[in-house]
Design a protein around this motif. Structure first.
Motif, PDB file in Angstrom:
ATOM      1  N   CYS A 252       0.843  -1.186   0.000  1.00  0.00           N
ATOM      2  CA  CYS A 252       0.000   0.000   0.000  1.00  0.00           C
ATOM      3  C   CYS A 252       0.882   1.241   0.000  1.00  0.00           C
ATOM      4  O   CYS A 252       1.619   1.478   0.957  1.00  0.00           O
ATOM      5  CB  CYS A 252      -0.911   0.007   1.220  1.00  0.00           C
ATOM      6  N   GLU A 253       0.796   2.021  -1.072  1.00  0.00           N
ATOM      7  CA  GLU A 253       1.536   3.281  -1.122  1.00  0.00           C
ATOM      8  C   GLU A 253       0.791   4.313  -0.291  1.00  0.00           C
ATOM      9  O   GLU A 253      -0.410   4.539  -0.487  1.00  0.00           O
ATOM     10  CB  GLU A 253       1.679   3.774  -2.557  1.00  0.00           C
ATOM     11  N   ARG A 254       1.482   4.939   0.653  1.00  0.00           N
ATOM     12  CA  ARG A 254       0.825   5.837   1.588  1.00  0.00           C
ATOM     13  C   ARG A 254       0.793   7.269   1.061  1.00  0.00           C
ATOM     14  O   ARG A 254       1.693   7.702   0.336  1.00  0.00           O
ATOM     15  CB  ARG A 254       1.521   5.810   2.940  1.00  0.00           C
ATOM     16  N   CYS A 255      -0.252   7.993   1.464  1.00  0.00           N
ATOM     17  CA  CYS A 255      -0.484   9.341   0.959  1.00  0.00           C
ATOM     18  C   CYS A 255      -0.473  10.354   2.100  1.00  0.00           C
ATOM     19  O   CYS A 255      -0.242  10.020   3.269  1.00  0.00           O
ATOM     20  CB  CYS A 255      -1.815   9.406   0.211  1.00  0.00           C
ATOM     21  N   VAL A 256      -0.801  11.583   1.752  1.00  0.00           N
ATOM     22  CA  VAL A 256      -0.760  12.697   2.704  1.00  0.00           C
ATOM     23  C   VAL A 256      -1.748  12.504   3.856  1.00  0.00           C
ATOM     24  O   VAL A 256      -1.572  13.099   4.934  1.00  0.00           O
ATOM     25  CB  VAL A 256      -1.041  14.020   1.971  1.00  0.00           C
TER      26      VAL A 256
END
Length: 259
Positions: free
Chosen positions: A199-203
Motif C-alpha cells: 500500500c503506497e501511503r499518501c498525505v
C-alpha cells in the motif's frame, strides 16, 4: 499471529466502525466504502483535501446505517433501492454508476463541509454479475497492517502514532516488522486472501484524525521514506489484498501464511 482489529469504513474517508467480527466478501469487509461523497462535478471527495470528513461517524443499526454529523443524525438503508444512476468520478478513467441517497443529508453535509456535495452508493454492488461488484475503495478490497511494523515505525519517530493513521481494514498482531512484504497468500479463520501489492501511503497519514492538523514535518511519510521506499516510487506501509475464499472472521482468529 492473530487478528487484532477489524474496521469497516461505510462512507469513504469518514470515521471507521470497529468490529469484533465481520464477513469477508469479494468486495472486502461488509459495508466497506459502499458510500462516497461527490462534489458538484460528480467527483469524489476525500479527507485528503477535506479532513472534516474524518469527524463524520456512522453506525450499523439493524438494516440501516446511522450517519452522525455534529448536529444531526440520518438513517440510510444498508441495501438501498435502485434509482436513476449518476456517473461519478472515482479513481478509474471511466465514470462509474452510483445512486443518490438522501437530499436532506446532502444539505447537512454541504453545510458541514462548506461546499456543495451529495452522498452516493455504489450501484455496482448490486450488479447481477458478482464479478462486476465494486465498492469505492481506493485500490484493492482490503488493506492489512501489522502491529510489529507500526512498532518499528514508532521507534523511529519522535512521537508515536496509532494505527488509526493508516486506516486499515485488518490489523494483525505479530512480532516481526515488515514481514508482510513477503506474504503472497494468507488464511484468516476460514477465509483466504491473496496479496496484491504494497500500500503506497499518501498525505492522509500526516493528518491527525482527532485534531485534523497536518504534521508540519510530513510525518510519518518523511520517516517512512528513509526505509520503506517502493521500487516504483512513494513509500509503503501495509499490503492490499483480494478475497479468494469468503467467510466470517473475528478478533482473535489465527493468521496463517500459506505462501
Amino acid at each position: 499471529m492473530y487478528l487484532s482489529e477489524i474496521n469497516t469504513y461505510p462512507i469513504k474517508s469518514t470515521h471507521p466502525i470497529s468490529m469484533k467480527a465481520g464477513y469477508l466478501f469479494p468486495t472486502g469487509i461488509g459495508f466497506d466504502r459502499n458510500w462516497m461523497l461527490i462534489d458538484e462535478n460528480n467527483a469524489m471527495l476525500t479527507s485528503r483535501k477535506h479532513p472534516k470528513l474524518l469527524h463524520i461517524s456512522s453506525r450499523i443499526e439493524g438494516s440501516t446505517l446511522r450517519v452522525m454529523l455534529p448536529q444531526q443524525d440520518f438513517l440510510l438503508p444498508l441495501v438501498p433501492q435502485p434509482t436513476n444512476p449518476v456517473l461519478v468520478k472515482h479513481w478509474a478513467e471511466n465514470p462509474v454508476p452510483a445512486w443518490l441517497q438522501n437530499s436532506a443529508l446532502d444539505v447537512a453535509l454541504s453545510d458541514y463541509l462548506g461546499l456543495a456535495c451529495r452522498l452516493v452508493y455504489s450501484a455496482s454492488l448490486q450488479a447481477e454479475d458478482p464479478n462486476q461488484a465494486a465498492s469505492f475503495a481506493d485500490a484493492q478490497p482490503l488493506l492489512l497492517t501489522t502491529s510489529a511494523s507500526l512498532a518499528a515505525l514508532n521507534e523511529r519517530l519522535d512521537e508515536a502514532l496509532g494505527m488509526e493513521r493508516f486506516r486499515a481494514n485488518l490489523v494483525v498482531n505479530n512480532l516481526i516488522a515488515d514481514i508482510e512484504d513477503d506474504w503472497k497468500r494468507i488464511r484468516i479463520g476460514a477465509c483466504e486472501l491473496e496479496v496484491s501489492y504494497p500500500c503506497e501511503r499518501c498525505v492522509l497519514t500526516t493528518i491527525d484524525p482527532v485534531s485534523l492538523i497536518k504534521h508540519d514535518q510530513k510525518e510519518p511519510l518523511r520517516t517512512l521514506a528513509t526505509y520503506r521506499r517502493l521500487k516504483d516510487g512513494g513509500v509503503g506501509f501495509g499490503i492490499n489484498l483480494t478475497v479468494s475464499r469468503i467467510g466470517p472472521i473475528a478478533i482473535g482468529d489465527t493468521v496463517e501464511v500459506l505462501s
